[in-house]
Design an enzyme around this catalytic site. Structure first.
Site, mmCIF file in Angstrom:
data_model
loop_
_atom_site.group_PDB
_atom_site.id
_atom_site.type_symbol
_atom_site.label_atom_id
_atom_site.label_comp_id
_atom_site.label_asym_id
_atom_site.label_seq_id
_atom_site.Cartn_x
_atom_site.Cartn_y
_atom_site.Cartn_z
ATOM 1 N N GLU A 163 0.809 -1.229 0.000
ATOM 2 C CA GLU A 163 0.000 0.000 0.000
ATOM 3 C C GLU A 163 0.837 1.272 0.000
ATOM 4 O O GLU A 163 0.612 2.169 0.807
ATOM 5 C CB GLU A 163 -0.984 -0.010 1.176
ATOM 6 N N ASN A 204 2.224 -4.919 -3.250
ATOM 7 C CA ASN A 204 0.815 -5.270 -3.070
ATOM 8 C C ASN A 204 0.007 -4.003 -2.818
ATOM 9 O O ASN A 204 0.482 -3.097 -2.133
ATOM 10 C CB ASN A 204 0.754 -6.214 -1.847
ATOM 11 N N HIS A 240 -10.217 -6.071 -2.538
ATOM 12 C CA HIS A 240 -11.295 -5.924 -1.544
ATOM 13 C C HIS A 240 -12.438 -5.198 -2.256
ATOM 14 O O HIS A 240 -12.439 -3.968 -2.354
ATOM 15 C CB HIS A 240 -10.815 -5.127 -0.332
ATOM 16 N N GLU A 269 -5.994 -10.712 -1.780
ATOM 17 C CA GLU A 269 -6.821 -10.536 -0.574
ATOM 18 C C GLU A 269 -8.298 -10.419 -0.923
ATOM 19 O O GLU A 269 -9.024 -9.640 -0.311
ATOM 20 C CB GLU A 269 -6.390 -9.268 0.189
ATOM 21 N N ASP A 271 -12.039 -10.192 -1.076
ATOM 22 C CA ASP A 271 -13.307 -10.405 -0.391
ATOM 23 C C ASP A 271 -14.303 -9.465 -1.049
ATOM 24 O O ASP A 271 -13.908 -8.462 -1.646
ATOM 25 C CB ASP A 271 -13.260 -10.265 1.140
#
Ligand code: XIL
Length: 560
Positions: A163, A204, A240, A269, A271
């Site tokens: 990030e 990432n 996400h 990641e 979701d």
């Protein structure tokens, strides 16, 4: 006999045993339709992973069993972060990290180390250091943590930096960047490579799934780091997502442009949250999003696999982080599989599936509202799809003689069209699209006329730069649009010609429409107003035939 997915045995011991038997009895490269996710993924040469939390891993049998049976890749949700491993300077605690690595080893799973350098979950003692001490602390941390698992065959990759961008694609103003400058990134990768020459090293981030200014900033950074021989091997797309914000439709194209840089890509990641409470319609939409994420990875050979950020709604960071939202995972709170599970399963297993040739039903006639000089909202009655692949979304076209240009795509039964021409009559219709690519017959058309542009107009100029190119494509960034007059303008239109065989594969900060080889780029809502000498920019990506070296050149600008 092929078992239907729905008839999969519920007992995990049995499932695991069947999985093992299938490994012995099926030809290499195939998996029984009822097999767990990991078996289908392995048959396709990909991983399917989950993030794990150590609490439920030690307390809940079902959590442990599903984690072991369904996934072949593990990421520690928290226990490999700096604050877990080195809470005080020089005091290392690897107990949680070891728990994860041992679990993975027992279950023949890979571990992706997450994460070495991040602005969150890093103790205050690091944040307060001066530049020299901070750089030293970063290098020590990386060499201790990566070094500990360098010879462990389960630990194969690391998120070295996490990030580092803000949402506009600028460098995030973190204590790392503010103290050390951009060089902390290259230093971190070099330290990780020195500690484990064989580990795959990743950068990432989130909101980089589609082609947008943030993912383009990531693309530029990765390209420039690699040109400087900084060992960046892989790019992680957190993913996400939320069903109410739409699916990033350029996901696959975006993965492809990164792959063209020579890096591995991975979904790290995923979701897919929703506004709670759940209902069957939200579950169905969520399932299509999961399916499309997995499909994007399956379609790109450089994509190593997909990691889901947890697997059960019983243990998810979403409700704590996004109040009012949740139910983001593929099992419910009682460890029952949701439609999203089946979607992931089937997307991994695809290939042996049945062919869906049934198109969706015809959408209702669109109704136009909020018509302005350059935009309009359309809403229509939704289609349904019975062919098996599910409704994927809608294409919106303008009726214009022999070839009708596509004005946009939507995953819902509504769209906000932007970049329209003032004082112009539009006849617009919609076709529904399913997951197999079947298109419905067109809806009836709605006719509306945009209002007069109004306000001042004036001269403008546009100039583009080839930012990067590869064998069969290139990126033009920036195209700088400048108000060359002496009064403000409130809209601009840039036109240019594509060389033969070239086509647009993505764009940002402008609305592009293509007619033949002519491309029209209009301002979007936030960059149409330019004062005298004011300028803004947009960018786009083009694919071209292999070996062709032409690029777009020559831009004309008009206002509005
Ligand atoms: C989250 C964890 O899921 C939470 O338990 C924790 O409280 C905060 O961090 N991006 C990342 C992950 O890279 O490490 C974050 O994980 C989610 C967002």
């Amino acid at each position: 006999m092929l078992l239907r997915p729905g008839t999969r045995p519920r007992t995990f011991a049995v499932a695991a045993l069947l999985g093992l038997l299938a490994v012995f009895f099926l030809p290499v490269g195939q998996a029984d339709a009822s097999a767990p996710l990991r078996q289908h993924a392995a048959a396709r040469g990909k991983f399917i992973g989950t993030a794990l939390a150590t609490g439920p891993l030690s307390n809940e049998t079902q959590y442990r069993n599903i984690a072991a049976t369904e996934f072949n890749q593990i990421t520690a949700e928290n226990v490999m972060k700096w604050d877990s491993i080195q809470p005080n300077q020089g005091q290392f605690n690897f107990s949680g990290a070891d728990t994860i690595v041992n679990f993975a080893t027992q279950n023949n799973q890979q571990v992706h180390g997450h994460t070495l350098v991040w602005h969150n979950q890093t103790p205050g003692w690091v944040q307060g250091l001066n530049a020299t001490a901070m750089r030293q602390a970063m290098q020590t941390h990386i060499s201790q943590v990566v070094g500990r698992y360098a010879d462990n065959p389960a630990v194969v990759s690391w998120d070295v930096v996490n990030e580092v961008f803000d949402d506009n694609g600028n460098m995030r103003s973190s204590f790392w960047y503010n103290t050390l400058g951009l060089s902390f990134i290259a230093d971190a990768f070099r330290a990780a490579r020195a500690a484990d020459p064989n580990a795959r090293l990743c950068i990432n981030d989130y909101n980089v799934e589609g082609i947008n200014s943030k993912s383009t900033a990531m693309y530029n950074l990765v390209q420039s780091l690699r040109q400087q021989n900084v060992p960046v091997d892989c790019v992680g797309f957190q993913s996400h997502l939320a069903i109410q914000y739409g699916f990033p439709t350029s996901f696959q194209q975006n993965l492809e442009r990164f792959a063209a840089l020579g890096v591995q890509v991975r979904i790290t990641e995923v979701d897919i949250r929703m506004q709670t409470p759940r209902n069957s319609s939200k579950d169905a939409t969520q399932a299509t999003y999961y399916r499309d994420v997995v499909r994007a990875c399956m379609a790109v050979s450089a994509c190593a696999g997909v990691t889901i950020w947890g697997f059960t709604d019983r243990h998810s960071w979403v409700p704590d982080t996004f109040p009012g939202e949740g139910a983001a995972l593929i099992y419910d709170e009682n460890y029952q599989q949701k439609p999203a599970y089946t979607a992931v399963h089937d997307a991994l297993a695809e290939g042996g599936g049945t062919d869906d040739t049934t198109p969706p039903t015809t959408p209702g006639t669109p109704a136009a509202s909020n018509v302005t000089a350059t935009s309009a909202t359309l809403t229509w009655t939704a289609s349904t799809d019975s062919g098996g692949s599910g409704l994927a979304g809608y294409n919106v076209y303008r009726e214009q003689g022999t070839t009708d240009p596509q004005l946009g795509q939507s995953s819902t039964n509504s769209i906000n069209l932007t970049g329209l021409s003032p004082s112009t009559q539009y006849q617009v219709y919609v076709r529904a699209r399913d997951g197999a690519g079947n298109l419905s017959t067109p809806s009836a058309a709605v006719t509306f006329t945009t209002s007069e542009g109004g306000g001042p107009t004036g001269p403008c100029t546009a100039a583009g730069t080839v930012q990067t190119q590869w064998n069969n494509g290139y990126v033009i960034q920036p195209v700088t649009v400048t108000n060359s007059g002496s009064s403000a303008i409130n809209g601009w239109t840039v036109t240019f010609t594509l060389p033969a065989g070239h086509s647009i594969t993505g764009s940002w900060n402008a609305a592009l429409t293509t007619s033949g080889q002519t491309v029209t780029a209009r301002n979007v809502s936030y960059n149409g107003n330019l004062g005298p000498n004011g300028s803004t920019s947009f960018g786009f990506q083009v694919s071209r035939p292999n070996g062709n070296t032409q690029t777009v050149s020559g831009y004309t600008c008009a206002s509005p």
